[in-house]
Design a protein around this motif. Structure first.
Motif, PDB file in Angstrom:
ATOM      1  N   ARG A 238      11.991  22.671  14.325  1.00 31.76           N
ATOM      2  CA  ARG A 238      12.985  23.380  15.123  1.00 31.76           C
ATOM      3  C   ARG A 238      14.171  22.468  15.389  1.00 31.76           C
ATOM      4  O   ARG A 238      14.019  21.256  15.554  1.00 31.76           O
ATOM      5  N   HIS A 239      15.367  23.056  15.429  1.00 29.41           N
ATOM      6  CA  HIS A 239      16.606  22.339  15.732  1.00 29.41           C
ATOM      7  C   HIS A 239      16.430  21.614  17.062  1.00 29.41           C
ATOM      8  O   HIS A 239      15.873  22.160  18.007  1.00 29.41           O
ATOM      9  N   TYR A 240      16.909  20.387  17.135  1.00 27.27           N
ATOM     10  CA  TYR A 240      16.690  19.585  18.342  1.00 27.27           C
ATOM     11  C   TYR A 240      17.266  20.229  19.606  1.00 27.27           C
ATOM     12  O   TYR A 240      16.744  20.001  20.704  1.00 27.27           O
ATOM     13  N   GLU A 241      18.307  21.036  19.471  1.00 22.21           N
ATOM     14  CA  GLU A 241      18.892  21.681  20.655  1.00 22.21           C
ATOM     15  C   GLU A 241      17.987  22.776  21.219  1.00 22.21           C
ATOM     16  O   GLU A 241      18.228  23.273  22.312  1.00 22.21           O
ATOM     17  N   GLU A 242      16.944  23.166  20.475  1.00 23.19           N
ATOM     18  CA  GLU A 242      15.957  24.113  20.992  1.00 23.19           C
ATOM     19  C   GLU A 242      14.994  23.425  21.968  1.00 23.19           C
ATOM     20  O   GLU A 242      14.101  24.069  22.519  1.00 23.19           O
ATOM     21  N   PHE A 243      15.178  22.136  22.157  1.00 21.39           N
ATOM     22  CA  PHE A 243      14.402  21.346  23.115  1.00 21.39           C
ATOM     23  C   PHE A 243      15.363  20.777  24.160  1.00 21.39           C
ATOM     24  O   PHE A 243      15.653  19.582  24.164  1.00 21.39           O
ATOM     25  N   PRO A 244      15.885  21.626  25.053  1.00 23.37           N
ATOM     26  CA  PRO A 244      16.889  21.142  26.001  1.00 23.37           C
ATOM     27  C   PRO A 244      16.374  20.018  26.905  1.00 23.37           C
ATOM     28  O   PRO A 244      17.170  19.214  27.409  1.00 23.37           O
ATOM     29  N   GLU A 245      15.068  19.934  27.076  1.00 21.34           N
ATOM     30  CA  GLU A 245      14.514  18.869  27.904  1.00 21.34           C
ATOM     31  C   GLU A 245      14.564  17.510  27.205  1.00 21.34           C
ATOM     32  O   GLU A 245      14.403  16.474  27.840  1.00 21.34           O
ATOM     33  N   TYR A 246      14.810  17.496  25.875  1.00 16.95           N
ATOM     34  CA  TYR A 246      14.906  16.253  25.112  1.00 16.95           C
ATOM     35  C   TYR A 246      16.341  15.966  24.649  1.00 16.95           C
ATOM     36  O   TYR A 246      16.697  14.821  24.462  1.00 16.95           O
ATOM     37  N   ALA A 247      17.110  17.020  24.366  1.00 19.26           N
ATOM     38  CA  ALA A 247      18.429  16.875  23.728  1.00 19.26           C
ATOM     39  C   ALA A 247      19.385  16.061  24.597  1.00 19.26           C
ATOM     40  O   ALA A 247      19.502  16.291  25.790  1.00 19.26           O
ATOM     41  N   MET A 248      20.029  15.106  23.952  1.00 19.09           N
ATOM     42  CA  MET A 248      20.996  14.246  24.623  1.00 19.09           C
ATOM     43  C   MET A 248      22.350  14.415  23.938  1.00 19.09           C
ATOM     44  O   MET A 248      22.410  14.757  22.756  1.00 19.09           O
ATOM     45  N   GLN A 249      23.416  14.159  24.658  1.00 19.51           N
ATOM     46  CA  GLN A 249      24.762  14.292  24.104  1.00 19.51           C
ATOM     47  C   GLN A 249      25.035  13.169  23.112  1.00 19.51           C
ATOM     48  O   GLN A 249      24.683  12.011  23.357  1.00 19.51           O
ATOM     49  N   ASP A 250      25.664  13.516  21.992  1.00 23.88           N
ATOM     50  CA  ASP A 250      25.968  12.540  20.946  1.00 23.88           C
ATOM     51  C   ASP A 250      27.415  12.068  21.035  1.00 23.88           C
ATOM     52  O   ASP A 250      28.300  12.837  21.417  1.00 23.88           O
ATOM     53  N   PRO A 251      27.673  10.816  20.631  1.00 24.57           N
ATOM     54  CA  PRO A 251      29.056  10.339  20.552  1.00 24.57           C
ATOM     55  C   PRO A 251      29.806  11.094  19.461  1.00 24.57           C
ATOM     56  O   PRO A 251      29.191  11.534  18.470  1.00 24.57           O
ATOM     57  N   LEU A 252      31.095  11.242  19.603  1.00 25.79           N
ATOM     58  CA  LEU A 252      31.915  11.908  18.588  1.00 25.79           C
ATOM     59  C   LEU A 252      31.798  11.172  17.261  1.00 25.79           C
ATOM     60  O   LEU A 252      31.792   9.943  17.218  1.00 25.79           O
ATOM     61  N   GLY A 253      31.673  11.937  16.185  1.00 27.42           N
ATOM     62  CA  GLY A 253      31.640  11.371  14.850  1.00 27.42           C
ATOM     63  C   GLY A 253      30.262  10.969  14.363  1.00 27.42           C
ATOM     64  O   GLY A 253      30.122  10.530  13.229  1.00 27.42           O
TER      65      GLY A 253
END
Length: 68
Positions: A32-47
């Motif tokens: 599953r796409h990592y964003e389907e795990f909002p409890e794990y998903a972290m913001q990524d740096p641009l690029g």
């Protein structure tokens, strides 16, 4: 992030020409796409690849990177 289970699996898949992190807790689950795990998903740096910050965080929790 303290409640993240250990020992999950991670895989990079190509989506629209871009590498995107996919996760599952064990080999019997679908990827599953990592964003389907909002409890794990972290913001990524641009690029950076989508999910790189989550990938590094989960590596520290003993998640396994599977070769794609």
């Amino acid at each position: 992030m303290a409640n993240i289970p250990t020992g999950g699996q991670m895989l990079w898949k190509l989506e629209d020409g871009e590498r995107v992190l996919h996760l599952r807790h064990n080999a019997t689950e679908q990827w599953r796409h990592y964003e389907e795990f909002p409890e794990y998903a972290m913001q990524d740096p641009l690029g950076f690849s989508k999910g790189i910050t989550t990938f590094v965080t989960l590596l520290k929790k003993d998640w396994i990177a599977i070769k794609s």
